[in-house]
Each structure stands twice: as C-alpha cells, then as structure tokens.
Design a protein around this motif. Structure first.
Motif, short mmCIF file in Angstrom:
data_model
loop_
_atom_site.label_atom_id
_atom_site.label_comp_id
_atom_site.label_asym_id
_atom_site.label_seq_id
_atom_site.Cartn_x
_atom_site.Cartn_y
_atom_site.Cartn_z
N PRO A 74 0.84 -1.20 0.00
CA PRO A 74 0.00 0.00 0.00
C PRO A 74 0.88 1.25 0.00
O PRO A 74 1.95 1.27 0.62
N PRO B 169 0.79 5.90 -0.67
CA PRO B 169 -0.06 7.09 -0.79
C PRO B 169 -0.26 7.48 -2.26
O PRO B 169 0.22 8.51 -2.71
N GLN C 22 1.34 7.27 -7.97
CA GLN C 22 2.30 8.22 -8.53
C GLN C 22 3.67 8.12 -7.84
O GLN C 22 4.70 8.03 -8.49
N ILE C 23 3.64 8.09 -6.52
CA ILE C 23 4.87 8.08 -5.74
C ILE C 23 5.63 6.76 -5.92
O ILE C 23 6.83 6.68 -5.70
N PRO D 252 8.64 6.08 -9.68
CA PRO D 252 10.11 6.03 -9.75
C PRO D 252 10.70 4.89 -8.93
O PRO D 252 11.76 4.37 -9.27
N GLU E 254 3.39 10.86 -16.66
CA GLU E 254 4.39 10.74 -15.60
C GLU E 254 5.26 9.49 -15.73
O GLU E 254 6.20 9.32 -14.96
N ARG F 8 -5.46 9.76 -1.50
CA ARG F 8 -4.14 9.22 -1.86
C ARG F 8 -3.94 7.79 -1.37
O ARG F 8 -3.47 7.55 -0.25
N LEU G 251 11.39 1.47 1.05
CA LEU G 251 11.57 2.83 0.55
C LEU G 251 10.45 3.75 1.02
O LEU G 251 10.65 4.94 1.23
N LEU G 252 9.25 3.20 1.15
CA LEU G 252 8.12 4.02 1.60
C LEU G 252 8.17 4.25 3.10
O LEU G 252 7.65 5.26 3.59
N ALA H 202 3.52 5.20 5.40
CA ALA H 202 3.33 5.98 4.17
C ALA H 202 1.86 6.27 3.90
O ALA H 202 1.52 7.30 3.34
#
Lengths: 342, 342
Positions: free
Chosen positions: B83, B85, B88-89, B92, B112, B212, B229-230, B234
């Motif tokens: 899961p 937010p 989009q995040i 990358p 994007e 989000r 990474l999150l 998050a």
C-alpha cells in the motif's frame, strides 16, 4: 509487504498498539499509549467536506500550504518548502540528494535514519559526538534529539555545514520535535546556504500523526529534485486542508507550546516520585532512567499503559504525555503501585 | 517546490481546477470538471473518528488493508501487496527495482511514466507497439491505456514478461483503470512470476482521489524493497480505514461497474450528437476526436466545463463522466450550443 511489528520483531517504533496488545493481551482497554512523542491534545480538526476526499489534491492548495509552512517554520519562502506525506518517506530521498558516500549519524537517535542512508547507498557510521564526523559526505542529525532531547548549538551545526560544503557534502537536520524547542534553535532559516536540508514533522506537535504530513526545507534546486521524486499529488487533500489551517494558527501554536511544557513538568514529577531519573527529553516526551526499566515496562503494560523501551539501552524508558485528568490519574496510580511493590 | 500547473506551463494533468480558473477566469462557478478519469459518484465516506487522524497509522490496519487489497485485485496474498499514498509516488521506485538501463514506454500514455523512468536512471524510448520493445530492460505499459483505452492482451504481456525475464528485465503494468476493464484482463494474479509489477489506483474507481491510496503488487522480495523505501507509515490512517472498507464492498464495486458503463454510453451519445468521433476510452473516461477540439475546449471552458486536451494530439479531447442529472444537462446544453454555432 514487509511485516511491520510482527510478533517476533523488536519494537522499533512507538505508537504500535497492535504490538502492545500482542505483548499484553490481558491488559485493560483502552490502552493508554505513552509510547510516542505525539501531542495528545490534537489541533481541532476542521470540517472536511466530502469533495476534499473525492478530488485530486489541488495545485493551488499545495502552493498555499508551502507558503504557510515557510512562514511557520521560518524558511525563506514557499520555494524552499517540499510538502510530503510525512517526513519518513523523505528520509531516503534526502539521503539520495548526494551521490553514495560516507554517512555519519549521531546516535542514539530515531531508528529510521541509518536504514534510510543505507537505502540511498551510503556507508553509515554511527557517532556519539558531532565533532567526530571526520570525512563524512552526509551528516544526519536529529535536533532536538529523540529520545534524549540533546540540542545541538546552531553555531556548531552551521560550522559543520560549512565544512561539509567544502567537499560537496550535505547536512540533514531532522527537526521533528523543533516546534517545542527553544526559539532560534531551528536551521530552517539557514537552508539558503545550499547544503542544509531541514525536515519538519506536522503530526507530532499538532497531534495529527495519522494524517501524514511533513516537510523538507531546502534550496529551490534541491526542493525541486525532492518534489519530482514525490510527484504532483503526494500529500492528501485532507492533509493539505488541515495543515494549511493549523500552521497559520499562531494562537493555538503558542498555547500548545505552553501547555506541553506544563505537562512535561507534571510528568517529570510523577517519574521522579517513582524513583526514576529524568535524563532528557523534549516537552513532547521524557526520557527516564532506572535499573528497573524492564520490570516497569511490563508492570505498566499489564495495566494497559504502553511506554517505550529501547533494546540497546535497557535502563531507559521514554514516556509521552497523557491527555486529560483520567489518563494522568491512571499513570500516577500505576507508577505509585510500582513504587510501593518494591 | 516545483511550481505545478503555473500559468505558463502546459497542462500535464487533469483535475487542476486552479489551472482551469486561470484559463477561464470569467467562467461560471462551480466548474464542472470532466478533465479527469475519476468516478464522479464516490464511495460513501464512512465516519472517520478523530482518533484516526491523531494516532500513527496502525501496523495491524496496514496488514488488513493489504489482505483486503490482495483479495479485491486477485493478487496471491497480502505479502504481494504494497500500500502507498497513491501510485504516482511508486512510479520512480518501481522503475528503480532494476539497475539503470533501457526503458520502453508504450505511448501516448500517462505523462508521468517517462519522467519516472528517467528519475530511476533509465534511458527512455517511447514506442507505439508492444512488439517493438527490442532489448529494453524495463517495459512500462498502462493497461487499459490512458487516454485511448487500448487493452493489451494478457497473453502478449505474459510473453513479454518471459522475454524480459531471460535478461533480468522487468514489466511494470499500470492498471489505474483496470477496475472497469473486462474481467480477466489484469496481471495481478500473475505477479508471482517474479518480474511483473502491477500498479493499482484506489482513488479513480472509488472516486476518492484526494485521499491518496494506491498499491504495487509484486513478489514478496520486490514488495519488501518498495515497502522499505516508503517506510512504515506511508499511507494515512484515513486512507487505511476507507480503503479497507471500500475494497471489501463487493456490492458497491459491482453496482458501480454497471453504472459507469451506462454513464459512458450516455456520454458517447452526447459526444456523437455533437459531431465528435469517440475513438477510445474506458468506462471512466472517453476519448473523442474532432478537428474542432481546440475551439470546443475553449467553448466548454468558457461555460465552466473543463475537459482535457493533449498538446501532442491537437484533435483529441478527453471527457470524464458528469455526476447527476444537472451536470449531464449542463454538458448536453453546452455541446448542443457548440454544434449549433458551427
């Protein structure tokens, strides 16, 4: 997904009542959660119209939040502000603003700093003294520090930033608890120097940790790199609305600072009366030392009071602030019982 | 902060009413925003107790959301679900799951994707045909595609994933609009193959883009890398609560799929009557073609109806769905005026 706080994992963070319930299945509910440094008297939630949840967060609202945050934190302008869904998610991104190299982290501190630096490819050295950073490329400090409240002098940090700048290095200052620190201690006003990134948490001081809002303060070129990694809608629309209102509410901010200082003093009295030594903290949490820390943690846990312990520092316990008289009484009673039982 | 949607920037995304107001300052308010592909009849918000906003998101609640999402999307289990937010995040981060190399992106598509691949260090090639991916290491497709609705066959995608796997490559499938696609088209059930990552959006189909919430579906090792990474919190606590309830609400999901299909058919009729050619889309948005696209965009804008245009495809306009009869009437009337004026 990484199982967080599973039954066999050490407790890395406060605030995890699921973990508390696994540890103390027979404790009376509701738990009194003193395991975090979150303001127990939150900013009053404004009415959030349903449309806020429905639509994509608005770019104009994001700009407005950045401007209000710049003013509240003392950053030069909105162009120096990157709103994010909490500062946690920013940590590896900030560490990645310089190429992989040597990272120095002042410890003991918040447990996510070292992993974030590793994720960004750095070799991490943990230090006890800011004077020992040696040839580090990235220095990551929490100021005031969690859990001991140590406050680094602004002049020392600026001198460190200058040294780092000469070799292309970066100083990242996690000011998660700066809202309750002495005025003038923040480096927010200094980020224009170019190699300083300041992180500010919204949820702790405003008591709204569930909403996920935090900020990086940095020069516009660094801010643009962080914003690009987050993408255009990283902050939820409810967080935009609440954050913009709260950060502009100077009266609430001033009153809460005073109330938190009073509450911290009251908590110190309770801890001292129970025979603990208060060895540090900020107005949002107190760090106490006792050789009976393990017993006290379990005594409180069985009474439904969740404090924070530190596997590496077995004589430490950290306490957040109770909210309201019944919670204070509950803590006072449990502490007195513990003292009397020994 | 990166100024998003400033007055002199091209409109990269729908849903930016601040940009609409700059373009059409004299338009009647409220704007009817048809510039996105977001369900205009959102999932009914449950009551969100104030405590949800105050406390850190709970690890048990996060686990529960992952389990519900796995069931709703058809992923093997909660361990395959990250899961986040919003998706989009994640873009990358997903692109960074393999070392920098060659990324192939099937275009035209969501704007994007290419920047996300560049942020992760890849050299990006934009292709029109999935058969032309050549020696790409990362292939990023939107399925069904935005804005044209092109649906890639599951068999073709699985063959591509096999080819990529042989050279250590990764297939990332953005299934932002898969909730309204034909059953069986999703690759969510195939992520155990190891080099497939599926992205699922919550906000579009459930009409709650402001909250989000999105998901990456991937093997547990890849999921763990993304989750690290999150970081642990998050996803906001309101998003956890709403997402867990909505994704388990099979009746609402079924009824909304039907209602969206009906609404899309009604929108097609309006577009056709006005002389536009409907050339693609999904039940959440329709893509229309006309040589008068520019004039129509401005005609509608002046009437307070915000559609989506595409700088690279000047004959295209994309339309989201109106909500409720007054909005439908407003669109119908404005389209009839345009037709009669020509």
């Amino acid at each position: 997904m990484v199982p967080l706080g599973g039954a066999n994992q050490p407790l890395l963070h406060g605030g995890d009542l699921a973990a508390a319930r696994r540890l103390f299945p027979d404790a009376p509910e509701p738990f009194l959660d003193l395991s975090t440094g979150i303001n127990p008297n939150p900013y009053p939630l404004p009415v959030l119209p349903a449309e806020i949840f429905a639509r994509l967060p608005d770019s104009a609202a994001l700009e407005q939040l950045a401007a209000v945050a710049a003013a509240a934190y003392g950053a030069p302008s909105a162009g120096y502000v990157v709103p994010a869904p909490g500062t946690q998610i920013l940590l590896p991104l900030v560490c990645g603003l310089i190429p992989p190299g040597r990272a120095a982290i002042l410890t003991p501190t918040y447990s996510e700093h070292a992993p974030a630096a590793v994720l960004a490819g750095h070799a991490v050295a943990e230090l006890r003294d800011i004077a020992a950073v040696g040839n580090a490329d990235l220095v990551l400090v929490t100021n005031p520090n969690n859990p001991d409240g140590r406050l680094l002098a602004k002049a020392d940090l600026l001198a460190l930033a200058r040294t780092l700048k000469a070799r292309g290095g970066l100083l990242a200052v996690d000011e998660a608890f700066m809202d309750v620190a002495p005025p003038g201690a923040s480096l927010a006003s200094e980020v224009a120097r170019g190699n300083i990134v300041v992180l500010r948490s919204f949820g702790k001081f405003f008591g709204l940790a569930g909403i996920r809002l935090g900020f990086a303060l940095a020069t516009p070129p660094l801010a643009a790199r962080l914003a690009a990694l987050l993408g255009p809608w990283a902050v939820s629309a409810p967080a935009l609305a609440v954050g913009t209102k709260a950060l502009a509410d100077g009266d609430w901010i001033e009153n809460s600072r005073r109330a938190l200082a009073d509450a911290a003093a009251r908590l110190d009295t309770i801890l001292c009366k129970a025979g603990l030594h208060v060895v540090g903290g900020t107005p949002l949490f107190r760090l106490a030392q006792t050789h009976a820390a393990g017993e006290l943690f379990h005594h409180l846990g069985r009474a439904g009071i969740f404090s924070r312990r530190f596997p590496q520092q077995p004589t430490w316990l950290r306490f957040g602030l109770p909210a309201g008289e019944p919670q204070w009484q509950r803590l006072q009673m449990a502490m007195a019982e513990f003292r009397d039982s020994r």
